[in-house]
Design a protein around this motif. Structure first.
Motif, PDB file in Angstrom:
ATOM      1  N   MET A   4     -26.352 -28.351 -78.053  1.00 16.13           N
ATOM      2  CA  MET A   4     -27.539 -28.793 -77.344  1.00 16.13           C
ATOM      3  C   MET A   4     -28.275 -27.560 -76.832  1.00 16.13           C
ATOM      4  O   MET A   4     -27.655 -26.621 -76.348  1.00 16.13           O
ATOM      5  N   ARG A   5     -29.586 -27.585 -76.938  1.00 10.53           N
ATOM      6  CA  ARG A   5     -30.384 -26.445 -76.487  1.00 10.53           C
ATOM      7  C   ARG A   5     -30.968 -26.693 -75.102  1.00 10.53           C
ATOM      8  O   ARG A   5     -31.336 -27.821 -74.756  1.00 10.53           O
ATOM      9  N   PHE A   6     -31.071 -25.586 -74.366  1.00 14.21           N
ATOM     10  CA  PHE A   6     -31.641 -25.615 -73.024  1.00 14.21           C
ATOM     11  C   PHE A   6     -32.621 -24.465 -72.884  1.00 14.21           C
ATOM     12  O   PHE A   6     -32.378 -23.367 -73.386  1.00 14.21           O
ATOM     13  N   ALA A   7     -33.731 -24.722 -72.188  1.00 17.50           N
ATOM     14  CA  ALA A   7     -34.675 -23.672 -71.832  1.00 17.50           C
ATOM     15  C   ALA A   7     -34.442 -23.331 -70.367  1.00 17.50           C
ATOM     16  O   ALA A   7     -34.494 -24.210 -69.503  1.00 17.50           O
ATOM     17  N   LEU A   8     -34.148 -22.066 -70.133  1.00 15.08           N
ATOM     18  CA  LEU A   8     -34.024 -21.564 -68.770  1.00 15.08           C
ATOM     19  C   LEU A   8     -35.340 -20.843 -68.470  1.00 15.08           C
ATOM     20  O   LEU A   8     -35.711 -19.894 -69.168  1.00 15.08           O
ATOM     21  N   ILE A   9     -36.040 -21.327 -67.461  1.00 16.17           N
ATOM     22  CA  ILE A   9     -37.329 -20.773 -67.073  1.00 16.17           C
ATOM     23  C   ILE A   9     -37.183 -20.256 -65.650  1.00 16.17           C
ATOM     24  O   ILE A   9     -36.938 -21.035 -64.722  1.00 16.17           O
ATOM     25  N   ALA A  10     -37.304 -18.935 -65.498  1.00 18.01           N
ATOM     26  CA  ALA A  10     -37.116 -18.321 -64.183  1.00 18.01           C
ATOM     27  C   ALA A  10     -38.363 -17.540 -63.803  1.00 18.01           C
ATOM     28  O   ALA A  10     -38.957 -16.873 -64.647  1.00 18.01           O
ATOM     29  N   LYS A  11     -38.720 -17.623 -62.546  1.00 16.40           N
ATOM     30  CA  LYS A  11     -39.863 -16.869 -62.029  1.00 16.40           C
ATOM     31  C   LYS A  11     -39.351 -15.926 -60.947  1.00 16.40           C
ATOM     32  O   LYS A  11     -38.594 -16.334 -60.062  1.00 16.40           O
ATOM     33  N   ASP A  12     -39.773 -14.660 -61.048  1.00 16.52           N
ATOM     34  CA  ASP A  12     -39.324 -13.648 -60.104  1.00 16.52           C
ATOM     35  C   ASP A  12     -39.951 -13.859 -58.728  1.00 16.52           C
ATOM     36  O   ASP A  12     -41.051 -14.411 -58.607  1.00 16.52           O
ATOM     37  N   LYS A  13     -39.257 -13.357 -57.717  1.00 20.32           N
ATOM     38  CA  LYS A  13     -39.837 -13.316 -56.383  1.00 20.32           C
ATOM     39  C   LYS A  13     -41.028 -12.362 -56.403  1.00 20.32           C
ATOM     40  O   LYS A  13     -41.023 -11.383 -57.158  1.00 20.32           O
ATOM     41  N   PRO A  14     -42.028 -12.616 -55.598  1.00 20.98           N
ATOM     42  CA  PRO A  14     -43.169 -11.692 -55.538  1.00 20.98           C
ATOM     43  C   PRO A  14     -42.694 -10.287 -55.147  1.00 20.98           C
ATOM     44  O   PRO A  14     -41.833 -10.122 -54.289  1.00 20.98           O
ATOM     45  N   GLY A  15     -43.256  -9.282 -55.818  1.00 22.06           N
ATOM     46  CA  GLY A  15     -42.938  -7.905 -55.489  1.00 22.06           C
ATOM     47  C   GLY A  15     -41.556  -7.445 -55.917  1.00 22.06           C
ATOM     48  O   GLY A  15     -41.071  -6.424 -55.431  1.00 22.06           O
ATOM     49  N   ALA A  16     -40.922  -8.157 -56.850  1.00 20.04           N
ATOM     50  CA  ALA A  16     -39.538  -7.862 -57.230  1.00 20.04           C
ATOM     51  C   ALA A  16     -39.411  -7.075 -58.535  1.00 20.04           C
ATOM     52  O   ALA A  16     -38.320  -6.995 -59.097  1.00 20.04           O
ATOM     53  N   LEU A  17     -40.484  -6.458 -59.008  1.00 23.76           N
ATOM     54  CA  LEU A  17     -40.427  -5.746 -60.282  1.00 23.76           C
ATOM     55  C   LEU A  17     -39.359  -4.652 -60.275  1.00 23.76           C
ATOM     56  O   LEU A  17     -38.635  -4.478 -61.263  1.00 23.76           O
ATOM     57  N   GLU A  18     -39.216  -3.928 -59.188  1.00 24.02           N
ATOM     58  CA  GLU A  18     -38.214  -2.852 -59.132  1.00 24.02           C
ATOM     59  C   GLU A  18     -36.795  -3.417 -59.182  1.00 24.02           C
ATOM     60  O   GLU A  18     -35.903  -2.801 -59.771  1.00 24.02           O
ATOM     61  N   VAL A  19     -36.571  -4.580 -58.583  1.00 22.68           N
ATOM     62  CA  VAL A  19     -35.262  -5.239 -58.675  1.00 22.68           C
ATOM     63  C   VAL A  19     -34.982  -5.600 -60.129  1.00 22.68           C
ATOM     64  O   VAL A  19     -33.877  -5.386 -60.645  1.00 22.68           O
ATOM     65  N   ARG A  20     -35.984  -6.142 -60.811  1.00 19.97           N
ATOM     66  CA  ARG A  20     -35.841  -6.493 -62.231  1.00 19.97           C
ATOM     67  C   ARG A  20     -35.495  -5.250 -63.044  1.00 19.97           C
ATOM     68  O   ARG A  20     -34.560  -5.244 -63.837  1.00 19.97           O
ATOM     69  N   LYS A  21     -36.256  -4.177 -62.858  1.00 25.65           N
ATOM     70  CA  LYS A  21     -36.024  -2.963 -63.631  1.00 25.65           C
ATOM     71  C   LYS A  21     -34.637  -2.379 -63.363  1.00 25.65           C
ATOM     72  O   LYS A  21     -33.966  -1.915 -64.283  1.00 25.65           O
ATOM     73  N   ALA A  22     -34.205  -2.396 -62.114  1.00 23.24           N
ATOM     74  CA  ALA A  22     -32.911  -1.821 -61.745  1.00 23.24           C
ATOM     75  C   ALA A  22     -31.738  -2.582 -62.352  1.00 23.24           C
ATOM     76  O   ALA A  22     -30.665  -2.009 -62.556  1.00 23.24           O
ATOM     77  N   ASN A  23     -31.931  -3.863 -62.653  1.00 22.08           N
ATOM     78  CA  ASN A  23     -30.856  -4.702 -63.172  1.00 22.08           C
ATOM     79  C   ASN A  23     -31.055  -5.098 -64.627  1.00 22.08           C
ATOM     80  O   ASN A  23     -30.256  -5.854 -65.180  1.00 22.08           O
ATOM     81  N   ARG A  24     -32.095  -4.590 -65.253  1.00 23.13           N
ATOM     82  CA  ARG A  24     -32.439  -4.996 -66.621  1.00 23.13           C
ATOM     83  C   ARG A  24     -31.358  -4.647 -67.642  1.00 23.13           C
ATOM     84  O   ARG A  24     -31.031  -5.467 -68.498  1.00 23.13           O
ATOM     85  N   ASP A  25     -30.796  -3.455 -67.576  1.00 21.94           N
ATOM     86  CA  ASP A  25     -29.771  -3.077 -68.553  1.00 21.94           C
ATOM     87  C   ASP A  25     -28.577  -4.029 -68.502  1.00 21.94           C
ATOM     88  O   ASP A  25     -28.084  -4.465 -69.543  1.00 21.94           O
ATOM     89  N   ALA A  26     -28.126  -4.365 -67.297  1.00 20.89           N
ATOM     90  CA  ALA A  26     -26.997  -5.289 -67.155  1.00 20.89           C
ATOM     91  C   ALA A  26     -27.364  -6.686 -67.647  1.00 20.89           C
ATOM     92  O   ALA A  26     -26.557  -7.361 -68.302  1.00 20.89           O
ATOM     93  N   HIS A  27     -28.578  -7.118 -67.357  1.00 20.45           N
ATOM     94  CA  HIS A  27     -29.052  -8.430 -67.808  1.00 20.45           C
ATOM     95  C   HIS A  27     -29.103  -8.491 -69.339  1.00 20.45           C
ATOM     96  O   HIS A  27     -28.589  -9.433 -69.947  1.00 20.45           O
ATOM     97  N   VAL A  28     -29.700  -7.482 -69.968  1.00 23.08           N
ATOM     98  CA  VAL A  28     -29.803  -7.468 -71.430  1.00 23.08           C
ATOM     99  C   VAL A  28     -28.419  -7.391 -72.067  1.00 23.08           C
ATOM    100  O   VAL A  28     -28.152  -8.063 -73.067  1.00 23.08           O
ATOM    101  N   ALA A  29     -27.504  -6.628 -71.476  1.00 18.40           N
ATOM    102  CA  ALA A  29     -26.131  -6.568 -71.988  1.00 18.40           C
ATOM    103  C   ALA A  29     -25.474  -7.943 -71.906  1.00 18.40           C
ATOM    104  O   ALA A  29     -24.759  -8.354 -72.834  1.00 18.40           O
ATOM    105  N   TYR A  30     -25.718  -8.672 -70.817  1.00 16.72           N
ATOM    106  CA  TYR A  30     -25.179 -10.026 -70.669  1.00 16.72           C
ATOM    107  C   TYR A  30     -25.748 -10.947 -71.749  1.00 16.72           C
ATOM    108  O   TYR A  30     -25.009 -11.713 -72.382  1.00 16.72           O
ATOM    109  N   LEU A  31     -27.051 -10.870 -71.984  1.00 13.65           N
ATOM    110  CA  LEU A  31     -27.672 -11.685 -73.034  1.00 13.65           C
ATOM    111  C   LEU A  31     -27.038 -11.395 -74.387  1.00 13.65           C
ATOM    112  O   LEU A  31     -26.690 -12.311 -75.139  1.00 13.65           O
ATOM    113  N   LYS A  32     -26.893 -10.113 -74.709  1.00 12.56           N
ATOM    114  CA  LYS A  32     -26.361  -9.717 -76.009  1.00 12.56           C
ATOM    115  C   LYS A  32     -24.884 -10.059 -76.175  1.00 12.56           C
ATOM    116  O   LYS A  32     -24.414 -10.239 -77.297  1.00 12.56           O
TER     117      LYS A  32
END
Length: 90
Positions: free
Chosen positions: A1-29
């Motif tokens: 079964m397929r699911f769409a996960l739709i997430a919206k970042d907190k305002p002003g959280a771009l640096e949090v996203r960037k700081a955790n992006r490598d770990a997130h992409v590794a988790y996806l892969k």
């Protein structure tokens, strides 16, 4: 079964996203459940959320998968919606 996960970042959280992006992409892969994934972009072309298409047995499995995302641990998201999704084209 397929699911769409739709997430919206907190305002002003771009640096949090960037700081955790490598770990997130590794988790996806590392997950056989991810069919496709990528960030939403704001009007300036900056990342501001995520769309992830998961193939898992049920909603409980999708919620468990989402709970392990490094972005979740970093408290990046303002909102997360997981909904059943049916692939028709592509």
């Amino acid at each position: 079964m397929r699911f769409a996960l739709i997430a919206k970042d907190k305002p002003g959280a771009l640096e949090v996203r960037k700081a955790n992006r490598d770990a997130h992409v590794a988790y996806l892969k590392s997950s056989d459940a991810v069919e496709m994934a990528g960030p939403f972009l704001d009007d300036n072309g900056e990342m501001c959320g995520s769309l992830i298409i998961l193939d898992l047995p049920d909603m409980a499995a999708a919620e468990a998968w989402a709970a392990q995302d490094p972005y979740k641990a970093a408290d990046l998201f303002q909102s997360v919606e997981i909904t059943a999704w049916n692939k028709v084209i592509g």
